[in-house]
Design an enzyme around this catalytic site. Structure first.
Site, short mmCIF file in Angstrom:
data_model
loop_
_atom_site.label_atom_id
_atom_site.label_comp_id
_atom_site.label_asym_id
_atom_site.label_seq_id
_atom_site.Cartn_x
_atom_site.Cartn_y
_atom_site.Cartn_z
N HIS A 130 -4.14 -2.96 -12.56
CA HIS A 130 -3.68 -2.79 -11.16
C HIS A 130 -4.91 -2.53 -10.30
CE1 HIS A 130 -0.64 -1.06 -8.13
NE2 HIS A 130 -1.83 -1.09 -7.52
N HIS A 183 -6.94 -3.42 -6.34
CA HIS A 183 -7.02 -4.01 -5.00
C HIS A 183 -8.44 -4.47 -4.75
CE1 HIS A 183 -3.04 -2.49 -3.73
NE2 HIS A 183 -3.33 -1.51 -4.58
N LYS A 237 4.70 -8.92 -7.81
CA LYS A 237 4.66 -7.53 -7.38
C LYS A 237 5.79 -7.23 -6.41
CE LYS A 237 3.15 -3.41 -6.55
NZ LYS A 237 1.96 -2.63 -6.72
N HIS A 265 6.11 -1.22 -7.37
CA HIS A 265 5.72 0.01 -6.66
C HIS A 265 6.99 0.84 -6.58
CE1 HIS A 265 3.29 2.42 -3.72
NE2 HIS A 265 4.51 2.91 -3.57
N HIS A 274 1.38 2.69 -11.42
CA HIS A 274 0.84 4.00 -11.01
C HIS A 274 1.89 5.11 -11.03
CE1 HIS A 274 2.51 2.48 -7.29
NE2 HIS A 274 1.44 1.79 -6.95
N ASP A 320 -5.51 1.20 -9.69
CA ASP A 320 -5.11 1.21 -8.28
C ASP A 320 -6.30 1.54 -7.39
OD1 ASP A 320 -3.46 0.86 -6.13
OD2 ASP A 320 -2.43 2.77 -6.31
O1 DOR Z 1 -2.86 4.41 -2.32
C1 DOR Z 1 -2.51 3.25 -2.29
N1 DOR Z 1 -3.28 2.29 -1.72
N2 DOR Z 1 -1.33 2.92 -2.81
C2 DOR Z 1 -0.81 1.70 -2.68
O2 DOR Z 1 0.27 1.48 -3.14
C3 DOR Z 1 -1.53 0.65 -1.91
C4 DOR Z 1 -2.96 0.91 -1.87
C5 DOR Z 1 -3.70 0.07 -0.85
O3 DOR Z 1 -3.46 -1.14 -0.79
O4 DOR Z 1 -4.52 0.62 -0.13
ZN ZN Z 2 -1.90 -0.41 -5.57
#
Ligand code: DOR
Ligand code: ZN
Length: 347
Positions: free
Chosen positions: A14, A16, A100, A137, A175, A248
């Protein structure tokens, strides 16, 4: 005394990576130690079709350092308009690994997420048929539900009914942050996995709120009470195949974190493996670190484990840069507030 541990090369289930300059700044931080990662689709606009995923994958590959073999595993962002045929084609091509589900409004860039779960039933049924996992999520967004209860309520009101209504659907609870999440995942058998982040093994809600507000510890799902953190540590370090690493890692510039309404996300890509080794050692469970970082995830996703290996060495505390620079401004690296004695040897 120097100690070392060798692990199959880890994966991050997971992650970003964002886009543009931010992508170029953060992609090398993950590619340095991880072979693969499940890439979150919550861009603006989101990655919703096979074509979007192919284009985003190319942008990620272009952002990697020369010679990197990092393999981004793409996801589609489930909307009420997702076309089951497009998804099936992209999954069969090997372009899309998972889908997702963001409940609309649950977190960063989730406005196009799902409001009416009945509308996505045909997509979920197709996913069950073709064996495409759903990454969830797991938080309800109802304003009358306390933010600290949103995960537990989601399991009862949304996740369990979806799973009962779609037999064969393979689901990853992303998460997890609560003992209810741990219990549900450990009781649910091989069609349900759960990722745990690095930061939720380290912080509880006091880190965010006690002694002044600390935006760099604010993420979603928000960190809970200490008893929940302890349940997560027990699960992650148990070796139970239901649990695997999904960092995450979610970069936001400091300018966007330090606002009256700041963004949610902890950026942990840079120091995650050092932190995990420290946590597993504290729990007397270094022998289960490889299961968490490198074995349980591929098993759930039905992918081979990586061929390569990494070695972690223990010695004097290591220092990581407090921030990484991007052309949009600095991004603060998660501070675990403890000395880190393990580092990854690089050739
Ligand atoms: O803390 C987070 N940041 N939780 C999420 O679900 C998304 C993520 C983000 O994209 O910044
Ligand atoms: Zn995330």
């Amino acid at each position: 005394m120097t100690k070392t541990i060798t692990l199959r090369t880890p994966d991050d289930w997971h992650l970003h990576l964002r886009d543009g300059d931010m992508l170029r700044a953060v992609a090398p931080e993950t590619a340095r130690h991880f072979a693969r990662a499940i890439i979150m689709p919550n861009l603006v606009p989101p990655v919703v079709t096979g074509r979007d995923a192919a284009a985003y994958r190319d942008r990620i590959l272009n952002a990697l350092p020369a010679g990197s073999t990092f393999d981004p595993l793409m996801t589609l962002y489930l909307t009420e308009d997702t076309d089951p045929d497009d998804l099936e084609a992209a999954h069969k091509d090997g372009l899309v690994t998972a889908v997702k589900l963001y409940p609309a409004g649950a977190t960063t860039n989730s406005a196009s997420g799902v409001r009416d779960f009945d509308k996505v039933r045909p997509v979920l049924e197709r996913m069950a048929e073709i064996g495409c996992p759903l990454c969830v999520h797991g938080e309800v967004t109802d304003s009358d539900i306390d933010i600290f209860d949103r995960e537990a309520v989601f399991i009862e009101r949304v996740l369990d009914p979806i799973r009962r209504g779609t037999p064969g659907l393979r689901v990853v609870m992303e998460h997890i942050t609560t003992m209810q999440g741990v219990e549900y995942a450990s009781e649910s058998g091989p069609d349900l996995g759960a990722t745990i982040t690095t930061h939720h093994l380290v912080i509880n809600r006091n880190h965010i709120l006690a002694g002044g507000i600390k935006p760099h510890y604010y993420c979603l799902p928000v960190a809970k009470r200490e008893e929940h953190r302890l349940a997560l540590r027990k699960a992650a370090t148990s070796g139970d195949p239901s649990f695997f690493l999904g960092t995450d890692s979610a970069p936001h510039t400091d300018a966007n974190k330090l606002l009256p309404c700041g963004c949610a996300g902890c950026f942990t890509a840079t120091n995650t493996l050092s932190i995990l080794a420290e946590v597993f050692e504290q729990e007397d469970a270094l022998h289960h670190l490889e299961a968490f970082t490198s074995l349980n995830g591929p098993k759930f996703y039905r992918l081979p484990v990586n061929d390569g290996q990494i070695t972690l060495t223990k010695g004097d505390p290591v220092a990581y840069p407090p921030q990484i620079e991007t052309t949009d401004g600095p991004v603060t690296v998660f501070d675990p507030q403890m000395p880190l004695h393990w580092w990854v040897e690089t050739d």
